[in-house]
Motif scaffolding. Structure first.
Motif, PDB file in Angstrom:
ATOM      1  N   GLU A 254     -20.752  39.362  25.848  1.00 15.78           N
ATOM      2  CA  GLU A 254     -19.004  38.726  26.389  1.00 15.78           C
ATOM      3  C   GLU A 254     -19.132  37.344  26.191  1.00 15.78           C
ATOM      4  N   SER A 255     -20.362  37.242  26.158  1.00 16.42           N
ATOM      5  CA  SER A 255     -20.925  35.261  25.863  1.00 16.42           C
ATOM      6  C   SER A 255     -20.268  34.613  24.823  1.00 16.42           C
ATOM      7  N   LEU A 256     -20.544  35.612  24.340  1.00 16.87           N
ATOM      8  CA  LEU A 256     -20.226  34.770  22.752  1.00 16.87           C
ATOM      9  C   LEU A 256     -18.683  34.250  22.490  1.00 16.87           C
ATOM     10  N   LEU A 257     -18.068  32.871  22.846  1.00 13.51           N
ATOM     11  CA  LEU A 257     -17.106  32.485  22.613  1.00 13.51           C
ATOM     12  C   LEU A 257     -16.825  30.703  21.521  1.00 13.51           C
ATOM     13  N   PHE A 258     -16.155  31.093  20.656  1.00 15.88           N
ATOM     14  CA  PHE A 258     -15.480  30.526  19.732  1.00 15.88           C
ATOM     15  C   PHE A 258     -14.441  28.608  20.003  1.00 15.88           C
ATOM     16  N   PRO A 259     -14.270  28.088  18.781  1.00 21.26           N
ATOM     17  CA  PRO A 259     -12.912  27.413  19.353  1.00 21.26           C
ATOM     18  C   PRO A 259     -11.639  27.976  19.662  1.00 21.26           C
ATOM     19  N   ASP A 260     -10.775  26.915  20.463  1.00 27.30           N
ATOM     20  CA  ASP A 260     -10.037  28.271  20.617  1.00 27.30           C
ATOM     21  C   ASP A 260      -8.973  28.078  19.965  1.00 27.30           C
ATOM     22  N   HIS A 261      -8.790  27.458  19.128  1.00 29.76           N
ATOM     23  CA  HIS A 261      -8.388  27.764  17.363  1.00 29.76           C
ATOM     24  C   HIS A 261      -8.508  28.797  16.569  1.00 29.76           C
ATOM     25  N   TYR A 262      -9.692  29.574  17.178  1.00 31.84           N
ATOM     26  CA  TYR A 262     -10.018  30.401  16.188  1.00 31.84           C
ATOM     27  C   TYR A 262      -9.445  32.160  16.651  1.00 31.84           C
ATOM     28  N   THR A 263      -9.024  32.813  16.185  1.00 37.30           N
ATOM     29  CA  THR A 263      -8.416  33.738  16.108  1.00 37.30           C
ATOM     30  C   THR A 263      -9.715  34.893  16.613  1.00 37.30           C
ATOM     31  N   VAL A 264     -10.201  35.899  17.795  1.00 34.40           N
ATOM     32  CA  VAL A 264     -11.086  36.925  17.421  1.00 34.40           C
ATOM     33  C   VAL A 264     -10.706  37.834  17.856  1.00 34.40           C
ATOM     34  N   TRP A 265     -10.967  39.518  17.218  1.00 31.81           N
ATOM     35  CA  TRP A 265     -11.199  40.350  17.736  1.00 31.81           C
ATOM     36  C   TRP A 265     -12.286  41.294  17.786  1.00 31.81           C
ATOM     37  N   LYS A 266     -12.617  42.195  19.036  1.00 33.90           N
ATOM     38  CA  LYS A 266     -13.654  42.968  19.195  1.00 33.90           C
ATOM     39  C   LYS A 266     -12.879  43.955  19.481  1.00 33.90           C
ATOM     40  N   GLY A 267     -13.801  45.151  19.100  1.00 30.13           N
ATOM     41  CA  GLY A 267     -13.940  46.679  18.783  1.00 30.13           C
ATOM     42  C   GLY A 267     -15.215  47.362  18.966  1.00 30.13           C
ATOM     43  N   LEU A 268     -14.783  48.931  19.262  1.00 29.46           N
ATOM     44  CA  LEU A 268     -15.598  49.670  18.381  1.00 29.46           C
ATOM     45  C   LEU A 268     -15.268  49.979  17.048  1.00 29.46           C
ATOM     46  N   LEU A 269     -16.268  50.856  16.566  1.00 24.80           N
ATOM     47  CA  LEU A 269     -15.628  51.415  15.321  1.00 24.80           C
ATOM     48  C   LEU A 269     -16.051  53.082  15.432  1.00 24.80           C
TER      49      LEU A 269
END
Length: 269
Positions: A254-269
């Protein structure tokens, strides 16, 4: 009828040669992920197409969903439809979102109007719309060759892994990516590489576009390194970029953070 066209990632991507038709032959494993657009198609008194979500550049009349409808309409008496596309998967990211939208249009129309077209037939229609469109007809892991539209089955499951896809907001066109690539015959057998443990892929499974694009866009190797620092078993750019993904055993941190203007998707495969 409502469906959810999904993205894909490339597990390895080798550009093997330039073809006489101007395209390139490649070798890659395509793997579906659950980052989706939303596409609804309903019978209508007159043809209509509209979009919400991320803005799509270009004339809406040239959208691949409409092209897919027109392609089937050449061979079948399809009534007018109202199509609504809600765009979530970023463009110019190497995730195949536009190709998925086109393929899912074919799939929905096939069901909606009971055309009874088999998967092979739908794939042949999809190949006329784009190089990787056909993948999304069956939508399961394959080793793709030639233009990315000839498939071999691969026994590969990433169940138990989660995926983090990071799009830094850089739109890389196909022309730009391929213009800086030098095709080479791969020295490895991709099916054999994929049988190794995921943590070994870091040393053996490559995306040829990284060498060409990472020096030009330093954000991309920075994202890749950050994913590894967070514990990714494998990280890579997908397609011709610019999205970079990491595979994590179990849940991604959960601590994996990126700049606000990045788009990040997380999900199970």
């Amino acid at each position: 009828m409502l469906d959810f066209p999904n993205a894909k990632i490339n597990l390895g991507l080798y550009i093997t040669e330039k073809r006489p038709d101007g395209f390139h032959n490649l070798q890659s494993c395509f793997y579906p992920v659950r980052w989706t657009d939303a596409l609804e198609i309903l019978p209508s008194e007159q043809e209509a197409f509209d979009m919400t979500g991320l803005p799509v550049p270009g004339n809406p009349e040239t959208n691949l969903c409409l092209k897919a409808y027109k392609l089937l309409q050449q061979d079948f008496s399809l009534p007018p439809v109202h199509m609504h596309l809600h765009k979530v998967i970023p463009m110019g990211a190497g995730l195949g979102g536009g190709s998925a939208d086109a393929a899912f249009t074919l799939r929905i129309l096939n069901k909606l109007f009971e055309l009874n077209l088999g998967g092979d037939v739908l794939e042949n229609y999809a190949r006329q719309l784009g190089s990787d469109c056909a993948f999304f007809v069956q939508n399961k892991p394959v080793i793709a060759t030639e233009r990315g539209d000839v498939f071999s089955p691969v026994e590969l499951s990433l169940s138990g892994y989660s995926c983090v896809v990071v799009y830094p907001g850089i739109h890389i066109t196909t022309a730009e990516a391929y213009g800086s690539i030098k095709p080479e015959t791969p020295t490895c057998d991709m099916a054999m590489l994929l049988k190794q443990e995921v943590k070994v892929w870091r040393e053996v499974l490559k995306n040829d576009f990284e060498a060409a694009l990472f020096p030009k866009y330093p954000e991309l190797p920075q994202v890749k390194e950050k994913l590894y620092e967070a514990g990714a078993a494998y990280a890579s750019m997908t397609g011709s970029g610019s999205a970079v993904y990491g595979l994590f055993k179990g849940e991604a941190p959960e601590s994996l953070l990126f700049p606000d203007h990045y788009t990040v998707w997380k999900g199970l495969l």
